[in-house]
Design a protein around this motif. Structure first.
Motif, short mmCIF file in Angstrom:
data_model
loop_
_atom_site.label_atom_id
_atom_site.label_comp_id
_atom_site.label_asym_id
_atom_site.label_seq_id
_atom_site.Cartn_x
_atom_site.Cartn_y
_atom_site.Cartn_z
N ALA A 85 0.80 -1.22 0.00
CA ALA A 85 0.00 0.00 0.00
C ALA A 85 0.83 1.27 0.00
CB ALA A 85 -0.94 0.01 1.21
N ARG A 86 2.12 1.16 0.27
CA ARG A 86 2.96 2.36 0.31
C ARG A 86 3.11 2.96 -1.08
NH1 ARG A 86 7.47 -0.45 4.10
NH2 ARG A 86 6.44 -0.17 6.09
N SER A 87 2.83 4.21 -1.15
CA SER A 87 2.93 4.90 -2.44
C SER A 87 4.35 5.33 -2.74
CB SER A 87 2.01 6.14 -2.46
OG SER A 87 2.35 7.02 -1.40
N VAL A 88 5.21 5.39 -1.67
CA VAL A 88 6.59 5.79 -1.84
C VAL A 88 7.46 4.56 -1.64
CG1 VAL A 88 8.46 7.28 -1.02
CG2 VAL A 88 6.08 8.06 -0.94
N LYS A 89 8.41 4.35 -2.51
CA LYS A 89 9.28 3.21 -2.39
C LYS A 89 10.03 3.24 -1.08
CE LYS A 89 10.02 2.39 -7.32
NZ LYS A 89 11.02 2.30 -8.40
N TYR A 90 10.30 2.06 -0.55
CA TYR A 90 10.94 1.97 0.76
C TYR A 90 12.30 2.68 0.76
CZ TYR A 90 12.73 -0.04 5.06
OH TYR A 90 13.25 -0.20 6.31
N ALA A 91 13.01 2.66 -0.37
CA ALA A 91 14.34 3.28 -0.43
C ALA A 91 14.26 4.77 -0.21
CB ALA A 91 14.98 2.98 -1.78
N LYS A 92 13.08 5.37 -0.49
CA LYS A 92 12.92 6.80 -0.33
C LYS A 92 12.16 7.16 0.94
CE LYS A 92 12.83 7.61 -5.33
NZ LYS A 92 12.05 8.17 -6.46
N PHE A 93 11.79 6.14 1.69
CA PHE A 93 10.96 6.37 2.87
C PHE A 93 11.84 6.40 4.11
CE2 PHE A 93 8.52 4.44 6.43
CZ PHE A 93 7.62 5.46 6.59
N ASN A 94 11.83 7.53 4.78
CA ASN A 94 12.62 7.69 6.00
C ASN A 94 11.78 7.26 7.20
OD1 ASN A 94 14.47 8.34 7.92
ND2 ASN A 94 14.28 10.56 7.69
N GLY A 95 11.68 5.95 7.41
CA GLY A 95 10.83 5.44 8.47
C GLY A 95 11.27 5.86 9.85
N GLY A 96 12.59 6.01 10.06
CA GLY A 96 13.09 6.38 11.37
C GLY A 96 12.66 7.75 11.82
N ALA A 97 12.22 8.59 10.89
CA ALA A 97 11.83 9.95 11.27
C ALA A 97 10.50 9.98 11.99
CB ALA A 97 11.75 10.83 10.02
N ASN A 98 9.65 8.98 11.77
CA ASN A 98 8.30 9.00 12.33
C ASN A 98 7.93 7.77 13.13
OD1 ASN A 98 7.42 11.52 10.94
ND2 ASN A 98 7.75 10.29 9.10
N SER A 99 8.85 6.83 13.30
CA SER A 99 8.51 5.60 14.01
C SER A 99 9.74 5.03 14.67
CB SER A 99 7.90 4.58 13.04
OG SER A 99 8.81 4.28 11.99
N THR A 100 9.50 4.12 15.62
CA THR A 100 10.59 3.48 16.33
C THR A 100 11.08 2.26 15.55
OG1 THR A 100 9.11 2.03 17.56
CG2 THR A 100 9.56 4.21 18.50
N TRP A 101 12.25 1.77 15.97
CA TRP A 101 12.80 0.56 15.34
C TRP A 101 11.84 -0.60 15.52
CZ3 TRP A 101 13.84 -4.42 16.59
CH2 TRP A 101 14.65 -5.15 15.70
N MET A 102 11.23 -0.71 16.72
CA MET A 102 10.32 -1.82 17.00
C MET A 102 9.13 -1.82 16.05
SD MET A 102 11.92 -0.79 19.97
CE MET A 102 10.78 0.13 21.02
N SER A 103 8.54 -0.63 15.81
CA SER A 103 7.36 -0.58 14.95
C SER A 103 7.70 -0.88 13.51
CB SER A 103 6.71 0.81 15.06
OG SER A 103 7.57 1.82 14.57
N ARG A 104 8.92 -0.53 13.06
CA ARG A 104 9.31 -0.77 11.67
C ARG A 104 9.75 -2.21 11.43
NH1 ARG A 104 12.40 3.64 12.81
NH2 ARG A 104 14.33 2.48 12.40
N ASN A 105 10.06 -2.92 12.51
CA ASN A 105 10.62 -4.27 12.34
C ASN A 105 9.83 -5.32 13.12
OD1 ASN A 105 13.37 -3.84 10.82
ND2 ASN A 105 13.23 -2.20 12.34
N MET A 106 8.52 -5.11 13.23
CA MET A 106 7.68 -6.09 13.92
C MET A 106 7.74 -7.46 13.24
SD MET A 106 6.23 -4.92 16.66
CE MET A 106 4.72 -5.84 16.94
N ILE A 107 7.88 -7.48 11.93
CA ILE A 107 7.92 -8.74 11.21
C ILE A 107 9.18 -9.52 11.56
CG2 ILE A 107 9.07 -7.85 9.15
CD1 ILE A 107 6.19 -10.42 9.25
N ILE A 108 10.30 -8.80 11.77
CA ILE A 108 11.56 -9.45 12.12
C ILE A 108 11.48 -10.05 13.53
CG2 ILE A 108 14.02 -9.10 12.56
CD1 ILE A 108 14.00 -6.97 10.40
N SER A 109 11.06 -9.23 14.49
CA SER A 109 10.94 -9.73 15.86
C SER A 109 9.90 -10.83 15.93
CB SER A 109 10.59 -8.60 16.82
OG SER A 109 9.37 -7.97 16.47
#
Length: 232
Positions: A85-109
């Motif tokens: 659903a993301r309209s912006v490619k992940y390479a251009k998405f600065n996830g760390g600016a708006n979320s924690t490591w835990m929220s961005r990597n729930m699938i890994i944990s």
């Protein structure tokens, strides 16, 4: 499952409910395991009851297994749909600016926790089935403590895997537990927007879920390390 997967809100609510159900089981499981540190006889009594009670074995255990499978399937479904659903490619998405490591990597944990559950089933559930139904040993209400200790005594690799798994469980819960309440609509109408929490959940819920996410997994770590070092 097909109906739930059709809407985003329904998927998030289903994920939240299954997660809260598993949190309750985690608390119950920790309470029982902690008795192995303070009272081996109590641990044997509770474990024997859980291992021989018809309601627990025939009804609650299948529900628990179904809950685990459902939660992780929904987790993968949400992750895949969110990525698509993301309209912006992940390479251009600065996830760390708006979320924690835990929220961005729930699938890994989540994958690490799932792998740990596989180890846990291999270590305890499958041997229990073999003991009772394949080898047909007579009932022994005093065997549970010694069997549990034997899993950790003199085995730094298994102990280390348990410790690492519970660290990842802590990371998973630090975001997931609070998010479950948010998905169910639990917000503080008086402090929302003023508390500084991006999730919108109340201060009490945030503090409670954070404390739980740290104390319970670290409690399991303590149990594993206690039995390892106490039986060198």
């Amino acid at each position: 499952m097909a109906g739930i997967s059709k809407t985003s809100i329904a998927r998030k609510v289903a994920m939240a409910l299954s997660g809260l159900f598993l949190v309750l089981f985690l608390l119950q499981h920790f309470t029982i395991n902690f008795t192995s540190v303070v009272s081996p006889s109590t641990f044997n009594e509770i474990s024997h009851f859980m291992g021989t009670n018809f309601v627990v074995q025939a009804l609650l255990q299948p529900v628990l297994i179904a809950g685990v499978v459902f939660h992780f399937i929904m987790g993968f479904v949400l992750e895949i749909r969110n990525r698509n659903a993301r309209s912006v490619k992940y390479a251009k998405f600065n996830g760390g600016a708006n979320s924690t490591w835990m929220s961005r990597n729930m699938i890994i944990s989540g994958i690490v926790v799932l792998a740990f559950l596989g180890l846990h089933f291999y270590d305890f559930w499958i041997p229990e089935l073999v003991h009772k139904y394949v080898e047909s040993h007579p009932d022994d209400p005093y065997r549970y403590y010694d069997e549990t200790i034997a899993k950790f005594a003199g085995d730094p690799i298994r102990t280390g895997l348990y410790v690492l798994s519970f660290v990842f469980l802590m990371l998973h819960l630090l975001h997931g537990f609070a998010s479950s309440f948010q998905s169910l609509g639990a917000k503080n109408k008086y402090q929302e927007g003023l508390s500084g929490y991006k999730s919108g959940t109340s201060k009490f819920i945030r503090k409670f879920t954070t404390a739980f996410a740290i104390v319970i997994p670290m409690g399991f770590v303590f149990i594993a390390l206690y039995h390892y070092f106490n039986n060198l």
